[in-house]
Design a protein around this motif. Structure first.
Motif, mmCIF file in Angstrom:
data_model
loop_
_atom_site.group_PDB
_atom_site.id
_atom_site.type_symbol
_atom_site.label_atom_id
_atom_site.label_comp_id
_atom_site.label_asym_id
_atom_site.label_seq_id
_atom_site.Cartn_x
_atom_site.Cartn_y
_atom_site.Cartn_z
ATOM 1 N N ASN A 135 -10.869 -5.769 -5.169
ATOM 2 C CA ASN A 135 -10.117 -4.457 -6.223
ATOM 3 C C ASN A 135 -9.235 -3.501 -4.422
ATOM 4 O OD1 ASN A 135 -11.013 -5.776 -8.390
ATOM 5 N ND2 ASN A 135 -13.081 -5.040 -8.109
ATOM 6 N N ARG A 136 -8.232 -3.071 -5.399
ATOM 7 C CA ARG A 136 -7.306 -2.162 -4.241
ATOM 8 C C ARG A 136 -7.251 -1.027 -4.952
ATOM 9 N NH1 ARG A 136 -3.324 -4.653 -2.197
ATOM 10 N NH2 ARG A 136 -2.572 -2.465 -0.650
ATOM 11 N N HIS B 116 1.147 -1.515 0.190
ATOM 12 C CA HIS B 116 0.403 -0.115 -0.401
ATOM 13 C C HIS B 116 0.307 1.073 -0.137
ATOM 14 C CE1 HIS B 116 -2.951 2.606 1.000
ATOM 15 N NE2 HIS B 116 -2.296 3.181 2.433
ATOM 16 N N TRP C 125 -14.269 -0.823 -4.589
ATOM 17 C CA TRP C 125 -12.789 -0.983 -4.373
ATOM 18 C C TRP C 125 -12.734 -0.843 -3.250
ATOM 19 C CZ3 TRP C 125 -8.919 3.067 -3.033
ATOM 20 C CH2 TRP C 125 -9.948 4.376 -3.009
ATOM 21 N N LEU C 126 -11.408 -1.135 -2.326
ATOM 22 C CA LEU C 126 -11.318 -1.488 -0.960
ATOM 23 C C LEU C 126 -10.216 0.126 -0.692
ATOM 24 C CD1 LEU C 126 -11.998 -5.627 -0.063
ATOM 25 C CD2 LEU C 126 -12.739 -3.458 0.414
ATOM 26 N N ALA D 35 -7.072 -9.210 1.574
ATOM 27 C CA ALA D 35 -7.825 -8.794 0.661
ATOM 28 C C ALA D 35 -6.463 -8.607 -0.540
ATOM 29 C CB ALA D 35 -8.561 -6.703 1.289
ATOM 30 N N THR D 36 -5.418 -9.180 0.094
ATOM 31 C CA THR D 36 -4.393 -9.366 -0.680
ATOM 32 C C THR D 36 -4.218 -10.542 -1.302
ATOM 33 O OG1 THR D 36 -3.035 -9.644 1.129
ATOM 34 C CG2 THR D 36 -2.956 -6.820 0.099
ATOM 35 N N TYR E 256 -5.916 -7.601 5.458
ATOM 36 C CA TYR E 256 -4.784 -7.197 4.844
ATOM 37 C C TYR E 256 -4.617 -8.524 3.981
ATOM 38 C CZ TYR E 256 -4.388 -2.472 7.118
ATOM 39 O OH TYR E 256 -4.340 -1.405 7.729
ATOM 40 N N GLN F 25 -16.618 -3.649 -0.470
ATOM 41 C CA GLN F 25 -16.103 -3.108 -1.409
ATOM 42 C C GLN F 25 -17.380 -2.668 -2.749
ATOM 43 O OE1 GLN F 25 -13.033 -5.401 -3.879
ATOM 44 N NE2 GLN F 25 -14.427 -6.131 -5.353
ATOM 45 N N VAL G 212 -8.338 1.652 2.309
ATOM 46 C CA VAL G 212 -7.709 1.159 3.532
ATOM 47 C C VAL G 212 -7.964 1.736 4.854
ATOM 48 C CG1 VAL G 212 -5.751 3.301 3.920
ATOM 49 C CG2 VAL G 212 -4.874 0.473 4.774
ATOM 50 N N MET H 54 -11.119 -1.227 4.835
ATOM 51 C CA MET H 54 -10.560 -2.483 6.055
ATOM 52 C C MET H 54 -10.380 -2.789 7.058
ATOM 53 S SD MET H 54 -8.005 -3.524 2.197
ATOM 54 C CE MET H 54 -6.826 -2.738 1.341
ATOM 55 N N ASN I 129 -6.793 7.334 -0.440
ATOM 56 C CA ASN I 129 -6.558 6.447 0.341
ATOM 57 C C ASN I 129 -5.837 6.522 0.785
ATOM 58 O OD1 ASN I 129 -6.768 3.760 0.662
ATOM 59 N ND2 ASN I 129 -6.104 2.683 -1.367
#
Length: 251
Positions: free
Chosen positions: A114-115, A31, A83-84, A107-108, A104, A77, A86, A89, A37
């Motif tokens: 989608n980040r 990130h 999208w997400l 999500a990764t 995290y 999302q 941080v 999250m 974000n």
């Protein structure tokens, strides 16, 4: 023919590895703060989604709240336009009472999260072997050319983005795309398959979405019904005969 397709695919993979590292998909495994974000931006579920959070958590024992991480990330999302960030999250981590790193990690790991920003209509082209053999590369090229973007870029009007997805489970109807529709937030979120597509047909679907229309999903081949063969069934034309008795061992 298969050998030529495999050789072309290998060449595409080699070209991906030659690109700058930030264009490679795993670049999103870390990130970097940006104005829209960063951890200190406020984020919370809407009142309606807080009720959905309660419903989701009710499916799990109170001491296993962390098991709800995937459906809660999906809900976040949907709420955040596909999208997400941080901060979303972190909000999920607070709900399920775990350290943010645990969220995290999920999500990764999963590519459906989608980040980075996506379009209101996120178009995903199946890239697995059956769809590739049936022309998925041409489908993706047609979308990118028509929209004037590269893969994972968002159009200037914010409406569309194009990505790749692995097997969608409808190989008999290859090639196919899915449309994740975030245009109406989590309340109106839809996720539909468009199967048996052609380069021309996907452009038509895009233009219908642009006009606010809802093109019929499923097979785009008028000669087929769902996953049935073109022209209709040639076998299994009548109702199957039931067994002579319910207990087959006693027959």
């Amino acid at each position: 023919m298969l050998a030529r397709l495999a050789a072309n695919r290998l060449l595409e993979i080699r070209q991906i590895f030659r690109q700058p590292v930030r264009s490679f998909s795993t670049a999103l495994n870390y990130h970097i703060d940006s104005p829209d974000n960063k951890p200190d931006l406020p984020w919370e579920f809407t009142a309606a989604n807080k009720e959905k959070v309660k419903e989701i958590l009710s499916h799990y024992p109170s001491n296993y709240k962390q098991s709800a991480v995937i459906p809660l990330l999906d809900l976040a999302q949907q709420q955040h336009g596909g999208w997400l960030p941080v901060s979303a999250m972190n909000a999920v981590a607070k709900v399920i009472e775990v350290a943010p790193i645990r969220v995290y990690e999920v999500a990764t790991f999963y590519s459906m999260f989608n980040r980075a920003k996506v379009g209101k209509y996120h178009l995903l082209v199946c890239g697995t072997t059956p769809c590739m053999i049936r022309g998925s590369r041409e489908i993706e090229d047609a979308l990118l050319k028509h929209l004037g973007v590269k893969r994972n870029e968002v159009t200037k009007d914010g409406l569309f983005s194009v990505g790749e997805m692995e097997c969608m489970g409808c190989c008999v109807n290859a090639p196919m795309i899915t449309v994740a529709d975030y245009s109406n937030g989590s309340e109106g979120y839809t996720y539909n398959y468009y199967e048996d597509v052609t380069p021309g047909r996907v452009v038509e679907i895009v233009e219908k979405l642009r006009k606010g229309e809802k093109p019929p999903h499923g097979t785009q081949n008028p000669g087929r019904i769902r996953s049935g063969p073109e022209g209709g069934n040639t076998t299994l034309l009548s109702e199957p005969k039931p067994p002579p008795c319910r207990d087959l061992d006693a027959c």
